[in-house]
Design an enzyme around this catalytic site. Structure first.
Site, PDB file in Angstrom:
ATOM      1  N   GLY A  91       2.584  -8.572  -1.065  1.00 22.20           N
ATOM      2  CA  GLY A  91       2.928  -7.381  -0.280  1.00 22.20           C
ATOM      3  C   GLY A  91       4.418  -7.177  -0.184  1.00 22.20           C
ATOM      4  N   THR A  92       5.178  -8.233  -0.448  1.00 21.92           N
ATOM      5  CA  THR A  92       6.635  -8.156  -0.335  1.00 21.92           C
ATOM      6  C   THR A  92       7.167  -7.047  -1.239  1.00 21.92           C
ATOM      7  OG1 THR A  92       6.640 -10.517   0.047  1.00 21.92           O
ATOM      8  CG2 THR A  92       8.760  -9.512  -0.488  1.00 21.92           C
ATOM      9  N   LYS A 108      13.251  -3.965   9.425  1.00 22.60           N
ATOM     10  CA  LYS A 108      12.929  -3.869   7.988  1.00 22.60           C
ATOM     11  C   LYS A 108      14.182  -4.032   7.136  1.00 22.60           C
ATOM     12  CE  LYS A 108      10.421  -1.015   4.670  1.00 22.60           C
ATOM     13  NZ  LYS A 108       9.831  -2.212   4.056  1.00 22.60           N
ATOM     14  N   HIS A 166      10.138   3.390   9.968  1.00 21.90           N
ATOM     15  CA  HIS A 166       9.763   1.977  10.157  1.00 21.90           C
ATOM     16  C   HIS A 166      10.502   1.346  11.320  1.00 21.90           C
ATOM     17  CE1 HIS A 166       8.043   2.291   6.096  1.00 21.90           C
ATOM     18  NE2 HIS A 166       7.351   1.192   6.398  1.00 21.90           N
TER      19      HIS A 166
HETATM   20  N1  LIG Z   1       2.637  -4.223   1.023  1.00 22.01           N
HETATM   21  C1  LIG Z   1       2.382  -4.036   2.307  1.00 22.01           C
HETATM   22  O1  LIG Z   1       1.318  -3.536   2.696  1.00 22.01           O
HETATM   23  C2  LIG Z   1       3.388  -4.464   3.306  1.00 22.01           C
HETATM   24  C3  LIG Z   1       4.546  -5.030   2.873  1.00 22.01           C
HETATM   25  N2  LIG Z   1       5.442  -5.501   3.770  1.00 22.01           N
HETATM   26  C4  LIG Z   1       6.590  -6.191   3.212  1.00 22.01           C
HETATM   27  O2  LIG Z   1       6.376  -7.602   3.388  1.00 22.01           O
HETATM   28  C5  LIG Z   1       7.631  -8.252   3.578  1.00 22.01           C
HETATM   29  C6  LIG Z   1       7.605  -9.031   4.900  1.00 22.01           C
HETATM   30  O3  LIG Z   1       7.463  -8.132   5.977  1.00 22.01           O
HETATM   31  P1  LIG Z   1       7.390  -8.629   7.489  1.00 22.01           P
HETATM   32  O4  LIG Z   1       6.220  -9.508   7.689  1.00 22.01           O
HETATM   33  O5  LIG Z   1       7.530  -7.404   8.322  1.00 22.01           O
HETATM   34  O6  LIG Z   1       8.746  -9.476   7.575  1.00 22.01           O
HETATM   35  P2  LIG Z   1       9.098 -10.725   8.528  1.00 22.01           P
HETATM   36  O7  LIG Z   1      10.581 -10.891   8.444  1.00 22.01           O
HETATM   37  O8  LIG Z   1       8.458 -10.554   9.862  1.00 22.01           O
HETATM   38  O9  LIG Z   1       8.385 -11.966   7.800  1.00 22.01           O
HETATM   39  C7  LIG Z   1       8.841 -12.566   6.632  1.00 22.01           C
HETATM   40  C8  LIG Z   1       8.677 -14.069   6.812  1.00 22.01           C
HETATM   41  O10 LIG Z   1       8.935 -14.699   5.579  1.00 22.01           O
HETATM   42  C9  LIG Z   1       9.818 -15.776   5.818  1.00 22.01           C
HETATM   43  N3  LIG Z   1      10.507 -16.113   4.596  1.00 22.01           N
HETATM   44  C10 LIG Z   1      11.686 -15.676   4.114  1.00 22.01           C
HETATM   45  N4  LIG Z   1      11.945 -16.254   2.938  1.00 22.01           N
HETATM   46  C11 LIG Z   1      10.906 -17.076   2.662  1.00 22.01           C
HETATM   47  C12 LIG Z   1      10.574 -17.950   1.603  1.00 22.01           C
HETATM   48  N5  LIG Z   1      11.406 -18.129   0.568  1.00 22.01           N
HETATM   49  N6  LIG Z   1       9.412 -18.631   1.648  1.00 22.01           N
HETATM   50  C13 LIG Z   1       8.566 -18.493   2.672  1.00 22.01           C
HETATM   51  N7  LIG Z   1       8.824 -17.684   3.722  1.00 22.01           N
HETATM   52  C14 LIG Z   1       9.973 -16.983   3.717  1.00 22.01           C
HETATM   53  C15 LIG Z   1      10.727 -15.269   6.932  1.00 22.01           C
HETATM   54  O11 LIG Z   1      11.419 -16.321   7.566  1.00 22.01           O
HETATM   55  P3  LIG Z   1      12.826 -15.981   8.301  1.00 22.01           P
HETATM   56  O12 LIG Z   1      12.526 -14.923   9.315  1.00 22.01           O
HETATM   57  O13 LIG Z   1      13.248 -17.285   8.885  1.00 22.01           O
HETATM   58  O14 LIG Z   1      13.728 -15.483   7.208  1.00 22.01           O
HETATM   59  C16 LIG Z   1       9.672 -14.635   7.838  1.00 22.01           C
HETATM   60  O15 LIG Z   1       9.013 -15.580   8.660  1.00 22.01           O
HETATM   61  C17 LIG Z   1       8.690  -7.143   3.501  1.00 22.01           C
HETATM   62  O16 LIG Z   1       9.167  -7.044   2.173  1.00 22.01           O
HETATM   63  C18 LIG Z   1       7.901  -5.890   3.861  1.00 22.01           C
HETATM   64  O17 LIG Z   1       8.453  -4.716   3.345  1.00 22.01           O
HETATM   65  C19 LIG Z   1       5.254  -5.403   5.110  1.00 22.01           C
HETATM   66  C20 LIG Z   1       4.124  -4.792   5.595  1.00 22.01           C
HETATM   67  C21 LIG Z   1       3.095  -4.303   4.733  1.00 22.01           C
HETATM   68  O1  LIG Z   2       8.376  -3.620   6.044  1.00 22.65           O
HETATM   69  C1  LIG Z   2       7.321  -3.075   6.464  1.00 22.65           C
HETATM   70  O2  LIG Z   2       6.986  -3.101   7.642  1.00 22.65           O
HETATM   71  C2  LIG Z   2       6.464  -2.386   5.493  1.00 22.65           C
HETATM   72  N1  LIG Z   2       6.750  -2.490   4.224  1.00 22.65           N
HETATM   73  C3  LIG Z   2       6.051  -1.885   3.152  1.00 22.65           C
HETATM   74  C4  LIG Z   2       6.928  -0.873   2.466  1.00 22.65           C
HETATM   75  O3  LIG Z   2       8.136  -1.113   2.312  1.00 22.65           O
HETATM   76  O4  LIG Z   2       6.414   0.158   2.023  1.00 22.65           O
HETATM   77  C5  LIG Z   2       4.698  -1.356   3.572  1.00 22.65           C
HETATM   78  C6  LIG Z   2       4.664  -0.741   4.926  1.00 22.65           C
HETATM   79  O5  LIG Z   2       5.360   0.459   4.889  1.00 22.65           O
HETATM   80  C7  LIG Z   2       5.248  -1.683   5.966  1.00 22.65           C
END
Ligand SMILES: NC(=O)C1=CN([C@@H]2O[C@H](COP(=O)(O)OP(=O)(O)OC[C@H]3O[C@@H](n4cnc5c(N)ncnc54)[C@H](OP(=O)(O)O)[C@@H]3O)[C@@H](O)[C@H]2O)C=CC1
Ligand SMILES: O=C(O)C1=N[C@H](C(=O)O)C[C@H](O)C1
Length: 272
Positions: free
Chosen positions: A100-101, A161, A157
């Site tokens: 998802g990243t 983010k 957002h």
């Molecule tokens: N495709 C989809 O549907 C969605 C995609 N996303 C994407 O997912 C990603 C994460 O979003 P979100 O959960 O909001 O972010 P968060 O910052 O809440 O979570 C990311 C987590 O990953 C950790 N992290 C960073 N680097 C590493 C690593 N090398 N190995 C393991 N863990 C690591 C961070 O730690 P620390 O905080 O200590 O750095 C943190 O705990 C973003 O790119 C976002 O855009 C989000 C929502 C939906």
């Molecule tokens: O970072 C988020 O929160 C989200 N990231 C994804 C994106 O960049 O499109 C998916 C969703 O919008 C949530």
């Protein structure tokens, strides 16, 4: 929690060997497990009858724990700076990935395809958005695009983010631009000749994309289409990060039967 999205039957057990095909994913590792989405994914995997959470890793945890735990697949919700290293590790060890990243461009996708060529049988699913509504919003926007002269995207957002514009907005712009090209549409009309830098947003494939960051928001997007005397606005809102988990589980259930690279949840949902 059971998903209402289509389940892929889990029926074939794992043969031994590094790159032999695993058609049923059972043992799941989560990367970014302490993050906002990762924590939600851990809960969903633990609640699923057919899946087992065998590793919940976050920043600074050793990826070797995935192999030691015998993970069939990982789910990655980490950071655009971390995801490529994670995928190189997983693909190299025959572990499927549901990602998802955000932060994927053509260069990253080509690199990933190169790794997958050397690991036949391994599947990676990258979806800019795992919520069913967002997938439909992108599809509806692409369907509407040929009928309107103008189109702009506004994504909204939470302020934590890292990337702008969002992966979803980028993907929507690409899909809309492709639909317009196919229909023979010209460029969107815009007479702006002076103004503050950034006032018209970023441009992705000729489509203007505007990014809003505000406390209280989760993940939202509007696609505004305009024609003579009318506009059409297609809007999607994720009010809770639980909106992403049914799509992630559907991806996990499908990935064992999708070797190579898949971009977009629509392919897993049969919407392609
Ligand atoms: N495709 C989809 O549907 C969605 C995609 N996303 C994407 O997912 C990603 C994460 O979003 P979100 O959960 O909001 O972010 P968060 O910052 O809440 O979570 C990311 C987590 O990953 C950790 N992290 C960073 N680097 C590493 C690593 N090398 N190995 C393991 N863990 C690591 C961070 O730690 P620390 O905080 O200590 O750095 C943190 O705990 C973003 O790119 C976002 O855009 C989000 C929502 C939906
Ligand atoms: O970072 C988020 O929160 C989200 N990231 C994804 C994106 O960049 O499109 C998916 C969703 O919008 C949530």
């Amino acid at each position: 929690m059971r998903t209402t999205l289509p389940d892929v039957p889990a029926q074939v057990s794992r043969p031994p060997g590094r790159f032999l095909r695993v058609t049923a994913v059972r043992r799941v590792g989560v990367l970014g497990a302490r993050g906002k989405v990762g924590a939600e994914v851990c809960r969903a995997v633990e609640s699923a009858d057919d899946l087992e959470l065998v590793a919940a890793l976050d920043v600074d945890d050793a990826l070797e724990q995935l192999s030691e735990a015998g993970a069939d697949a990982v789910v990655d919700f980490t950071h655009p700076d971390a995801v490529m290293g994670n995928l190189e590790f997983c693909v190299g060890r025959g572990i499927h990935a549901v990602v998802g990243t955000t932060g994927f461009d053509d260069e990253r996708l080509r690199t990933l395809e190169g790794w997958l060529t050397d690991a036949p049988g391994v599947g990676v699913l990258i979806a800019p958005n795992f919520s069913i509504g967002a997938v439909l919003m992108m599809r509806f926007a692409a369907a509407a695009a040929p009928y309107y002269e103008s189109v702009e995207i506004i994504e909204l957002h939470h302020p934590t983010k890292a990337d702008a514009p969002s992966g979803t907005a980028r993907r929507t712009a690409e899909l809309v631009a492709a639909a317009r090209r196919e229909a023979g549409s010209g460029p969107v009309p815009d007479a702006t000749s002076t103004g503050l830098e950034g006032a018209r947003g970023a441009e992705v494939d000729g489509i203007h994309v505007h990014s809003v960051r505000a406390r209280g928001l989760v993940a939202h997007q509007e696609v505004v289409l305009g024609g003579v005397g009318e506009t059409l606005t297609i809007r999607h809102d994720s009010m809770d990060r639980a909106s992403f988990t049914p799509g992630v589980l559907a991806g996990l259930r499908a990935i064992g039967d999708r070797p190579g690279l898949t971009v977009g949840l629509e392919h897993v949902l049969g919407l392609d």
